[in-house]
Design a protein around this motif. Structure first.
Motif, PDB file in Angstrom:
ATOM      1  N   THR B  88       0.838  -1.338  -0.090  1.00 43.29           N
ATOM      2  CA  THR B  88       0.064  -0.052  -0.063  1.00 43.29           C
ATOM      3  C   THR B  88       1.034   1.051   0.034  1.00 43.29           C
ATOM      4  OG1 THR B  88      -1.670  -1.265   1.233  1.00 43.29           O
ATOM      5  CG2 THR B  88      -2.060   0.965   1.274  1.00 43.29           C
ATOM      6  N   ALA B  89       1.762   1.225   0.744  1.00 44.44           N
ATOM      7  CA  ALA B  89       2.787   2.375   0.629  1.00 44.44           C
ATOM      8  C   ALA B  89       3.461   2.528  -0.615  1.00 44.44           C
ATOM      9  CB  ALA B  89       3.946   1.919   1.844  1.00 44.44           C
ATOM     10  N   LEU B  90       3.806   1.570  -1.265  1.00 42.55           N
ATOM     11  CA  LEU B  90       4.339   1.716  -2.498  1.00 42.55           C
ATOM     12  C   LEU B  90       3.572   2.107  -3.414  1.00 42.55           C
ATOM     13  CD1 LEU B  90       7.039   0.655  -4.234  1.00 42.55           C
ATOM     14  CD2 LEU B  90       5.342  -1.142  -5.146  1.00 42.55           C
ATOM     15  N   LEU B  91       2.075   1.863  -3.561  1.00 43.60           N
ATOM     16  CA  LEU B  91       0.729   2.361  -4.389  1.00 43.60           C
ATOM     17  C   LEU B  91       0.674   3.776  -4.028  1.00 43.60           C
ATOM     18  CD1 LEU B  91      -1.100   1.692  -6.468  1.00 43.60           C
ATOM     19  CD2 LEU B  91      -2.777   1.086  -4.502  1.00 43.60           C
ATOM     20  N   LEU B  92       0.692   4.146  -2.912  1.00 40.93           N
ATOM     21  CA  LEU B  92       0.869   5.646  -2.641  1.00 40.93           C
ATOM     22  C   LEU B  92       1.924   6.593  -3.190  1.00 40.93           C
ATOM     23  CD1 LEU B  92      -0.813   7.346  -0.616  1.00 40.93           C
ATOM     24  CD2 LEU B  92       0.997   6.980   1.041  1.00 40.93           C
ATOM     25  N   VAL B  93       3.040   5.764  -3.289  1.00 38.71           N
ATOM     26  CA  VAL B  93       4.325   6.493  -3.980  1.00 38.71           C
ATOM     27  C   VAL B  93       3.899   6.750  -5.651  1.00 38.71           C
ATOM     28  CG1 VAL B  93       6.601   6.428  -4.425  1.00 38.71           C
ATOM     29  CG2 VAL B  93       5.887   5.885  -2.257  1.00 38.71           C
ATOM     30  N   VAL B  94       3.343   5.721  -5.851  1.00 38.52           N
ATOM     31  CA  VAL B  94       3.117   5.809  -7.428  1.00 38.52           C
ATOM     32  C   VAL B  94       1.975   6.641  -7.733  1.00 38.52           C
ATOM     33  CG1 VAL B  94       2.270   4.365  -9.284  1.00 38.52           C
ATOM     34  CG2 VAL B  94       3.765   3.333  -7.999  1.00 38.52           C
ATOM     35  N   LEU B  95       1.023   6.713  -6.923  1.00 37.43           N
ATOM     36  CA  LEU B  95      -0.201   7.344  -6.926  1.00 37.43           C
ATOM     37  C   LEU B  95       0.185   9.017  -6.832  1.00 37.43           C
ATOM     38  CD1 LEU B  95      -3.135   6.739  -4.553  1.00 37.43           C
ATOM     39  CD2 LEU B  95      -2.275   8.939  -4.628  1.00 37.43           C
ATOM     40  N   LEU B  96       1.243   9.190  -5.889  1.00 32.24           N
ATOM     41  CA  LEU B  96       1.690  10.585  -5.914  1.00 32.24           C
ATOM     42  C   LEU B  96       2.496  10.964  -7.395  1.00 32.24           C
ATOM     43  CD1 LEU B  96       3.059  10.873  -2.359  1.00 32.24           C
ATOM     44  CD2 LEU B  96       0.771  12.134  -3.481  1.00 32.24           C
ATOM     45  N   ALA B  97       3.097  10.052  -7.814  1.00 33.05           N
ATOM     46  CA  ALA B  97       3.983  10.162  -9.012  1.00 33.05           C
ATOM     47  C   ALA B  97       2.720  10.426 -10.005  1.00 33.05           C
ATOM     48  CB  ALA B  97       4.890   9.010  -9.147  1.00 33.05           C
ATOM     49  N   ALA B  98       1.923   9.575 -10.015  1.00 31.95           N
ATOM     50  CA  ALA B  98       0.836  10.000 -11.352  1.00 31.95           C
ATOM     51  C   ALA B  98       0.131  11.260 -11.054  1.00 31.95           C
ATOM     52  CB  ALA B  98      -0.208   8.723 -11.109  1.00 31.95           C
ATOM     53  N   ARG B  99       0.125  11.705  -9.839  1.00 28.44           N
ATOM     54  CA  ARG B  99      -0.821  13.044  -9.692  1.00 28.44           C
ATOM     55  C   ARG B  99       0.131  14.134 -10.097  1.00 28.44           C
ATOM     56  NH1 ARG B  99      -3.075  16.726  -8.942  1.00 28.44           N
ATOM     57  NH2 ARG B  99      -3.921  18.001  -7.143  1.00 28.44           N
ATOM     58  N   GLY B 100       1.379  13.715  -9.877  1.00 30.45           N
ATOM     59  CA  GLY B 100       2.332  14.909 -10.038  1.00 30.45           C
ATOM     60  C   GLY B 100       2.690  14.955 -11.645  1.00 30.45           C
ATOM     61  N   LEU B 101       2.512  13.974 -12.504  1.00 32.72           N
ATOM     62  CA  LEU B 101       2.850  13.904 -13.626  1.00 32.72           C
ATOM     63  C   LEU B 101       1.667  14.448 -14.639  1.00 32.72           C
ATOM     64  CD1 LEU B 101       4.903  10.683 -14.228  1.00 32.72           C
ATOM     65  CD2 LEU B 101       5.617  13.085 -14.901  1.00 32.72           C
TER      66      LEU B 101
END
Lengths: 542, 114
Positions: B88-101
């Motif tokens: 879940t922590a990993l998904l959160l990071v990817v989620l933030l990256a997707a949000r930023g991009l």
């Protein structure tokens, strides 16, 4: 069996795991060193896998494989690792594919992001763990190791497309992991064990009140694996992900769908084989129908796909679907042919994904950063075709063209390469499995038609793309291809050629594998009666 | 006891699935977390619910499951919690990256702003 050999069973997991851990603190600027370490470790793993393969091959036909008791706990209580014919085959295949991806990446892709080599080694450790373990919950743990590494690898190279794809990929796989856990715990609740061999021994005697629970658990567990294997309608995540990830990663992912297939091939005949009493061949019809639907979906996707990466992704689906449908026949001889097909299609798809990148590099200027999708190309194609540039195909293009043709022949199952032998073995076994005087039944005819028509679809799609890429001169630019990038493709394809030449002995090995799967008593016996290591006086007290 | 456990698993799982099917990345993340809580409770329940029973054998008590609670599902839950937490922590990071991009929190990176 000597003591040193006994520990060989766990080394395919430990070696990549230790290497990956070692490489994490190394600075990214020392990438050449990392690459060397990674290649050495993968070569070592391949060597161990080959040793296990030759050991499994040398076994008597009825033997169950080398069993390794972790922590010296006896079988149903502790976790076991089992290296039998199927496991040895799969870890060899995994090491080959990872090695190819690794060597390919050294030329340029390793520098597209950080920790590529560590992630790839973790991935290898997870793959080998999945293939070796003999315990359901341990299977879950290794699945997660493998998935965690693959999340990182999907993100390798970054970019909007990859981040978006990995978001979907992670969400789908986390949901599948939840299903996996529900399935495992239901099976535990119904039978009270998680050891695969022990489960196989207990399932025939499960009380009728618990049987429904058990079958529900097995079905839910199966869904988790079928998501990985990409069975329709659980496969919509697959083309989107596989076509945007970095090419070496995509090449390595060609074995990831086979992980799902492996678990089905391993567990279905073991747990729900002929001896499973009321649950014998449970859900076989679902596998059959699902497999057929996957092939149809994959073939339609193939014919509709405009760019090479999607073409390869749908090839993955066709091969998954073929395997599922054929395995669902539930016959050892047919499964032997299917395993041959599994090996060939994994190697060929892996080579194809690598090849695609080299071809794409020549087609679109600046294609090195992102795998451009068909949507992005879209209308530009007409303009490019206006100006025919009649240059002779240089050696690079010739190499790529030959590689492409070989991939097409292998995937479509046309003679003279090994894909044909694989399809022929499956068809021959299906026709031979019915009694000599009785006509083959409807299922057999459907599967035969499926194998032939899917081959036709692959051939049509590949030929159309091949003509567009190699014969219709689009640009005068010839891709610059380095030796290290061509090498893995050549090796993967020559392995397929070698399998064509050595088809007899390979088919014999795979036939013995399949027979072992369908008469699991030897496997169960060797796991459940595996002797513990007795502590000798000299070692005592340590 | 059983009914409370069953109801809570049901509530967590159903809200988890509902959130998982939503279109905003954060909802998907919370949905997956809720789903994993439901799964963890479910694994626990598969060891059969018992109150006041220890999971460790005692010396002068016969070792059957009427007197003890099954320790295996508890061990499984621990492993599952750790793994799901990390994922879940990993998904959160990817989620933030997707949000930023994509400057957007839609799961497909499109839609009408956030």
């Amino acid at each position: 069996m000597s003591l040193a050999f006994e520990h060989l069973v766990i080394l395919p997991i430990l070696l990549p795991l230790a290497t990956a851990a070692l490489m994490v603190p190394l600075d990214e600027r020392r990438r050449p060193l990392k690459a060397v370490i990674a290649v050495v470790s993968t070569l070592g793993t391949l060597g161990i896998a080959l040793a296990l393969l030759s050991f499994a091959d040398a076994q008597a036909p009825g033997a169950g494989g080398a069993v390794y008791l972790l922590g010296n706990w006896p079988a149903p209580f502790g976790i076991v690792l089992v290296a039998d014919r199927l496991s040895a085959l799969m870890i060899t295949l995994a090491s080959i594919v990872v090695l190819a991806a690794l060597v390919f990446s050294i030329a340029r892709w390793q520098s597209a992001g950080s920790h590529f080599h560590s992630l790839l080694q973790f991935q290898l450790a997870g793959l080998n763990g999945v293939f070796l373990t003999g315990d359901l919950f341990n299977l879950f743990v290794f699945f997660e190791v493998l998935l965690a590494a693959s999340y990182g690898l999907v993100l390798h190279g970054s970019g909007v497309l990859r981040v978006k794809a990995s978001l979907h990929y992670i969400a789908v796989n986390l949901a599948a992991s939840a299903l996996f856990l529900i399935g495992v715990s239901l099976i535990y609740g119904a039978t009270g064990t998680l050891n695969m061999a022990d489960l196989a021994a207990r399932i025939p005697t499960v009380a009728d009140s618990e049987r429904m629970l058990l079958e529900a658990g097995a079905a839910i567990l199966g869904i988790a694996f079928l998501v990985k294997a990409g069975m329709w309608p659980l496969c919509f995540w697959l083309p989107g992900t596989y076509s945007v990830v970095a090419p070496p990663v995509a090449a390595m992912f060609s074995i990831m769908t086979k992980v799902g297939i492996y678990v089905i091939v391993r567990l279905w005949p073991l747990l729900f084989g002929a001896e499973a009493g009321a649950s014998a061949y449970f859900a076989g019809d679902w596998l059959l129908v699902g497999g057929i639907a996957t092939v149809v979906f994959g073939a339609l996707g193939l014919l509709a796909s405009q760019d090479l990466a999607r073409l390869a992704s749908f090839n993955v689906l066709v091969s998954s679907g073929t395997l599922l449908a054929v395995v669902a026949v539930g016959n050892a001889t047919v499964t032997g042919g299917a395993l041959f097909y599994l090996v060939i299609s994994t190697l060929a798809i892996s080579a194809f994904f690598l090849l695609i990148e080299l071809i794409e590099r020549g087609r679109i200027a600046g294609a090195d950063v992102l795998a451009v999708t068909a949507e992005a190309l879209g209308d530009d194609e007409d303009e490019e075709e206006v100006e025919p540039v009649g240059i002779a195909i240089p050696a690079t293009m010739a190499m790529l063209g030959v590689g492409f043709a070989a991939c097409a022949l292998l995937l479509a199952g046309m003679p003279p390469l090994a894909g044909f032998i694989a399809k022929f073995l499956m068809m021959d076994a299906m026709l031979g499995s019915t009694a000599a005087d009785a006509a083959p039944d409807a299922t057999t005819w459907t599967l035969l038609a499926l194998l032939l028509l899917s081959g036709l679809a692959v051939m049509v799609a590949m030929m159309r793309t091949g003509i567009r890429v190699f014969w219709v001169p689009i640009e005068s630019m010839v891709p610059t291809v380095r030796f290290l990038e061509m090498l893995p493709i050549v090796v993967l394809l020559s392995l397929c050629v070698a399998l064509t030449a050595k088809a007899g002995s390979a088919a014999r090995y795979l036939q013995a594998t399949a027979e072992g799967l369908y008469s699991p008593q030897a496997y169960m016996k060797s796991v459940l009666t595996a002797p513990r290591v007795e502590r000798t006086e000299a070692e005592g007290g340590s | 006891m059983e009914i409370i456990l069953a109801l809570s698993i049901g509530a967590l799982a159903s809200s988890g699935v509902w959130l998982l099917l939503r279109s905003r990345t954060y909802q998907v993340l919370i949905g997956l977390s809720l789903l994993s809580y439901a799964v963890n409770l479910f694994i626990f329940a598969m060891g059969r619910v018992q109150t006041g029973a220890p999971p460790i054998l005692k010396s002068n008590v016969p070792g059957d499951l009427a007197r003890f609670t099954d320790p295996v599902p508890q061990a499984l839950v621990l492993t599952a919690i750790v793994i799901t937490f990390a994922m879940t922590a990993l998904l959160l990071v990817v989620l933030l990256a997707a949000r930023g991009l994509s400057r957007n929190d839609h799961v497909d990176g499109r839609g009408s702003g956030s």
